[in-house]
Design a protein around this motif. Structure first.
Motif, PDB file in Angstrom:
ATOM      1  N   UNK A 292      26.603  39.518  35.553  1.00 58.54           N
ATOM      2  CA  UNK A 292      27.175  38.324  36.173  1.00 58.54           C
ATOM      3  C   UNK A 292      26.239  37.122  36.056  1.00 58.54           C
TER       4      UNK A 292
ATOM      5  N   UNK B 145      23.529  36.778  37.679  1.00 58.20           N
ATOM      6  CA  UNK B 145      23.152  36.440  39.049  1.00 58.20           C
ATOM      7  C   UNK B 145      21.747  36.901  39.428  1.00 58.20           C
TER       8      UNK B 145
ATOM      9  N   UNK C 246      32.102  33.327  35.149  1.00 55.74           N
ATOM     10  CA  UNK C 246      31.987  34.221  36.299  1.00 55.74           C
ATOM     11  C   UNK C 246      32.778  33.605  37.461  1.00 55.74           C
ATOM     12  N   UNK C 247      33.458  34.477  38.170  1.00 56.19           N
ATOM     13  CA  UNK C 247      34.369  34.001  39.199  1.00 56.19           C
ATOM     14  C   UNK C 247      35.731  33.691  38.613  1.00 56.19           C
TER      15      UNK C 247
ATOM     16  N   UNK D  52      33.167  39.487  40.893  1.00 57.91           N
ATOM     17  CA  UNK D  52      32.394  40.565  41.510  1.00 57.91           C
ATOM     18  C   UNK D  52      32.574  40.554  43.022  1.00 57.91           C
TER      19      UNK D  52
ATOM     20  N   UNK E  76      30.903  42.536  46.636  1.00 52.65           N
ATOM     21  CA  UNK E  76      29.599  43.076  46.983  1.00 52.65           C
ATOM     22  C   UNK E  76      29.682  44.123  48.088  1.00 52.65           C
ATOM     23  N   UNK E  77      28.523  44.708  48.299  1.00 59.59           N
ATOM     24  CA  UNK E  77      28.404  45.793  49.266  1.00 59.59           C
ATOM     25  C   UNK E  77      28.451  45.286  50.710  1.00 59.59           C
ATOM     26  N   UNK E  78      28.134  44.008  50.909  1.00 55.49           N
ATOM     27  CA  UNK E  78      27.936  43.510  52.271  1.00 55.49           C
ATOM     28  C   UNK E  78      29.051  42.556  52.695  1.00 55.49           C
TER      29      UNK E  78
ATOM     30  N   UNK F  87      28.266  39.739  55.395  1.00 57.91           N
ATOM     31  CA  UNK F  87      27.415  38.565  55.152  1.00 57.91           C
ATOM     32  C   UNK F  87      27.749  37.846  53.848  1.00 57.91           C
ATOM     33  N   UNK F  88      28.747  38.329  53.134  1.00 57.98           N
ATOM     34  CA  UNK F  88      29.005  37.736  51.825  1.00 57.98           C
ATOM     35  C   UNK F  88      29.871  36.483  51.870  1.00 57.98           C
ATOM     36  N   UNK F  89      30.485  36.231  53.031  1.00 59.45           N
ATOM     37  CA  UNK F  89      31.254  34.996  53.168  1.00 59.45           C
ATOM     38  C   UNK F  89      30.395  33.976  53.906  1.00 59.45           C
ATOM     39  N   UNK F  90      30.570  32.719  53.549  1.00 54.76           N
ATOM     40  CA  UNK F  90      29.769  31.675  54.195  1.00 54.76           C
ATOM     41  C   UNK F  90      30.268  31.450  55.617  1.00 54.76           C
TER      42      UNK F  90
ATOM     43  N   UNK G  17      38.213  30.527  49.452  1.00 57.15           N
ATOM     44  CA  UNK G  17      38.988  31.071  48.329  1.00 57.15           C
ATOM     45  C   UNK G  17      39.451  29.926  47.425  1.00 57.15           C
TER      46      UNK G  17
ATOM     47  N   UNK H  31      37.106  38.912  50.318  1.00 58.35           N
ATOM     48  CA  UNK H  31      36.263  38.872  49.124  1.00 58.35           C
ATOM     49  C   UNK H  31      37.067  39.284  47.886  1.00 58.35           C
TER      50      UNK H  31
ATOM     51  N   UNK I 221      39.347  36.513  46.945  1.00 54.40           N
ATOM     52  CA  UNK I 221      38.596  35.446  46.277  1.00 54.40           C
ATOM     53  C   UNK I 221      38.277  35.835  44.830  1.00 54.40           C
TER      54      UNK I 221
ATOM     55  N   UNK J 221      25.881  35.052  51.055  1.00 50.15           N
ATOM     56  CA  UNK J 221      26.978  34.109  50.793  1.00 50.15           C
ATOM     57  C   UNK J 221      26.600  33.070  49.744  1.00 50.15           C
TER      58      UNK J 221
ATOM     59  N   UNK K  59      28.597  33.567  42.466  1.00 46.42           N
ATOM     60  CA  UNK K  59      29.498  34.491  41.780  1.00 46.42           C
ATOM     61  C   UNK K  59      30.859  33.846  41.518  1.00 46.42           C
ATOM     62  N   UNK K  60      31.224  32.852  42.320  1.00 45.58           N
ATOM     63  CA  UNK K  60      32.477  32.124  42.084  1.00 45.58           C
ATOM     64  C   UNK K  60      32.390  31.250  40.850  1.00 45.58           C
TER      65      UNK K  60
END
Ligand SMILES: Nc1ncnc2c1ncn2[C@@H]1O[C@H](COP(=O)(O)OP(=O)(O)O)[C@@H](O)[C@H]1O
Ligand code: SF4
Ligand SMILES: [Mg+2]
Lengths: 335, 314
Positions: A61, A63, A95-96, A101, A103-105, A108-111, A120, A171, A174, B212, B218-219
């Motif tokens: 990715x 990243x 990407x996106x 992708x 994630x595992x979390x 915490x992965x959303x702002x 989204x 997620x 999105x 985040x 990633x977006x």
């Protein structure tokens, strides 16, 4: 290694010779990793925690922290383009979009500061170059698609108002909003309750059936692998120990590490097992054996194992990195 | 949130009372007699007695306190012993000057400190980062009076670009007013800029490795948007709170700077009042400052609520 020979489904993504290390380290965290992902199929990447699954995904990715990592080799073929893995700028373009992708979390992965609808819509606007209203409509459509109840209301809520399972659905919404052909899911259910885990996996399978996307699913849940994998890559200490179709890897495991993993897992049914069944510890970067990476834990280790075994073909499209594979031939010889 | 604010205000009340008692008591314990200072060279006993009576200095101290606090509650902070003007009027004249100085200093601090903090976090470990940190450390360790004097010598005396002193009210001539305040505001702002820079840097560093921010990347978002929207929005929450708190401190810290640039603000009022044992004025000022501090604290807490969706909705 070279990718598998083409089969019936068309190849979406192929990766070869992926090797990289983190700055300041003398050994590669990921070495000679390669695989192929085909349309509508699911490649499961399994292996103990710390074996390099996540960093492999992040490398694809683009990243990984650019200045903390040294990509030593690696070529990707995707969307008819062939490019080196370290061409981060090229990856950033799709990407996106074409490759997404999750994630595992989920927690915490959303702002936390922005409404989920906006988060989204932002992904949609970025890749479709469309207006606010259209992006928002698409966000709503995606929330409904991932079966979030009262989606219209949820659009204006903040991540903290949602449960972990709901956040992972967001997620997924999105990630899939731009209809990627490849979805990388890095242990998407590890942090969730068992019932929610099943729901999320069902959702992914449903969406895959609809869109024909290819999924790279990173997991250490062998029950999941047995259920949904088309192909399996077993990773150990930064390299691929065994790779092949799910039927081959489960039905006829060839690498002692895979055998160790499988031995305590009831085939295809029964309770899910975590990968904690092989005695010993994964060697760390500093203590990596110079020959076969598994030799420090392998019950079959022999003097020849001081040399690194190649990832050799043991059957059509089935490879294992062990001097003694294929095992049946070895056993025949010694008998 | 309203409940929370109400609680904060309730706590603030005993705090203010305590401060007022403390301030009043300290005044009484200080050496020096205001009446002697006022009575002039002759120290005529009759005059002294008259003044003592007039300002009720013969009452027992607790009674004096109660008299004063009753006045305060009705908006009467007493009369200046020296100039015979109401303390409230004096403060009303001087406070806007200092607030102008503080606001301009804060603008300097924000405009320098926050971008520098972002830059040094994003470029962590590079020459840019080190340079920003060295400059910040210098900004913190260079004393204001030295920086002020150097600026006057260089900018005013040598280059003759800006006036060294001479305050012009904002209402009279805005351009000239801002011109005269530029240097003092810069001097006052530098140390703050350094503080803000360091806080912004560490807040950004914390946020830049968050999940985040990885999602934002990633977006496929451009790095600029990832940093200035997704990371900064979260890093800014504590910074905004800090800014509100620093603003209170700024007003208190303006005293020295006002002296150097001879600005007729709050600082000058304090210094004059203390040297002349002008009790009523000192008390009034300290009380105002304390209340100002508490108000800024409450504002800071409220901002934290407003900026945090997680707290806002509950
Ligand atoms: N940013 C980083 N810097 C240095 N080492 C890292 C970094 N990220 C991951 N690693 C190391 O790389 C190895 C592989 O990690 P990871 O891919 O997360 O494992 P997993 O297979 O559990 O997903 C681990 O030893 C981890 O400590
Ligand atoms: S090469 Fe040797 S040590 Fe490695 S897995 Fe095979 S038998 Fe075990
Ligand atoms: Mg991982």
């Amino acid at each position: 290694m070279s990718p598998k020979p083409p089969s019936h489904a068309s190849t979406l993504l192929s990766v070869r010779d992926l090797t990289f290390r983190f700055r300041g380290q003398t050994q590669d965290v990921v070495e000679d990793v390669g695989f192929v992902l085909r349309r509508g199929e699911t490649l499961c990447v399994v292996g103990e925690s710390g074996c390099g699954k996540s960093v492999t995904a992040l490398a694809l990715m683009g990243l990984l922290p650019r200045n903390a990592v040294r990509i030593r080799s690696g070529t990707v073929e995707f969307r008819g383009e062939r490019y080196p893995v370290n061409d981060f700028d090229r990856v950033a373009r799709f990407r996106g979009g074409e490759m997404a992708m999750i994630f595992q979390e989920p927690m915490t992965s959303l702002n936390p500061a922005f409404r989920i609808g906006d988060q989204i819509a932002e992904a949609v606007e970025r890749h479709r170059r469309c207006g606010r209203a259209e992006a928002r409509a698409r966000a709503l459509e995606m929330l409904q698609r991932v079966h979030i109840p009262a989606a219209e209301q949820r659009l204006d809520e903040y991540p903290h108002q949602l449960s972990g399972g709901m956040r992972q659905r967001v997620m997924i919404a999105m990630a899939l909003a731009n209809e990627p052909s490849v979805l990388i899911a890095d242990e998407p259910t590890t942090a969730l309750d068992v019932t929610v885990q099943a729901q999320i996996l069902d959702l992914m399978a449903e969406l895959q059936a609809d869109t024909g996307m290819g999924i790279i699913l990173i997991t250490h849940d062998l029950g999941v692998v047995a259920e949904i994998a088309t192909d399996v890559a077993v990773m150990y200490a930064g390299h691929i120990a065994e790779y092949g179709s799910a039927a081959d890897v489960f039905g006829d495991p060839q690498h002692p590490y895979t055998i160790g993993l499988m031995s305590s897992v009831p085939r295809l049914t029964g309770p899910r097992q975590r990968l904690t069944t092989v005695p010993g510890m994964v060697p760390t970067i500093g203590t990596m054996p110079s020959g076969c990476r598994f030799s420090s834990r392998c019950p079959f280790a022999a003097p020849v194992c001081a040399e690194r075994p190649p990832l050799a073909e043991v059957g059509p499209g089935h490879r294992a990195a062990c001097h003694f594979a294929p095992l049946d031939r070895t056993l025949e010889l010694s008998a | 949130m309203l409940q929370f604010l109400a609680r904060r205000i309730l706590i603030a009340i005993p705090t203010v009372i305590l401060i007022s008692v403390f301030v009043f008591a300290l005044q009484k314990l200080l050496p020096g007699d205001p009446v002697l200072a006022m009575a002039g060279e002759e120290r005529d006993p009759e005059v002294i007695a008259y003044l003592r009576e007039k300002y009720r200095l013969n009452d027992p101290v607790p009674v004096q306190y109660l008299t004063w606090i009753r006045g305060v509650l009705t908006g009467d902070l007493g009369m200046s012993l020296r100039t015979n003007q109401p303390v409230l009027v004096l403060i009303g004249q001087k406070l806007p000057v200092t607030i102008q100085l503080a606001v301009m200093a804060m603008i300097f601090a924000l405009v320098i400190g926050i971008p520098a903090g972002i830059l040094s976090a994003v470029k962590k470990g590079t020459v840019t980062d080190y340079a920003a940190n060295v400059v910040a450390l210098s900004g913190l360790s260079v004393p204001n009076f030295w920086l002020g004097i150097m600026l006057i010598l260089l900018v005013s005396v040598r280059w003759q670009l800006l006036p060294a002193s001479g305050y012009v009210p904002l209402s009279e001539d805005p351009v000239r007013s801002i011109e005269t305040m530029l240097m003092p505001a810069f001097v006052l702002g530098t140390a703050l800029a350094a503080t803000l820079m360091r806080h912004t840097r560490s807040a950004m560093l914390g946020v830049l490795t968050s999940d985040y921010v990885r999602t934002a990347r990633a977006k496929g978002l451009a790095e600029r948007k990832v940093i200035l929207k997704h990371a900064l929005r979260n890093a800014l929450t504590p910074i905004v709170t800090l800014t509100a708190l620093l603003f209170g401190e700024l007003i208190a810290g303006a005293v020295l700077t006002e002296q150097i640039f001879t600005i007729p603000g709050f600082g000058k009022l304090v210094v004059d009042a203390v040297f002349n044992r002008d009790y009523a004025v000192v008390q009034g000022i300290v009380l105002c400052t304390a209340v100002g501090f508490i108000v800024m604290n409450i504002i800071a807490d409220a901002l934290y609520f407003v900026l945090n969706p997680r707290l806002r909705k509950q």
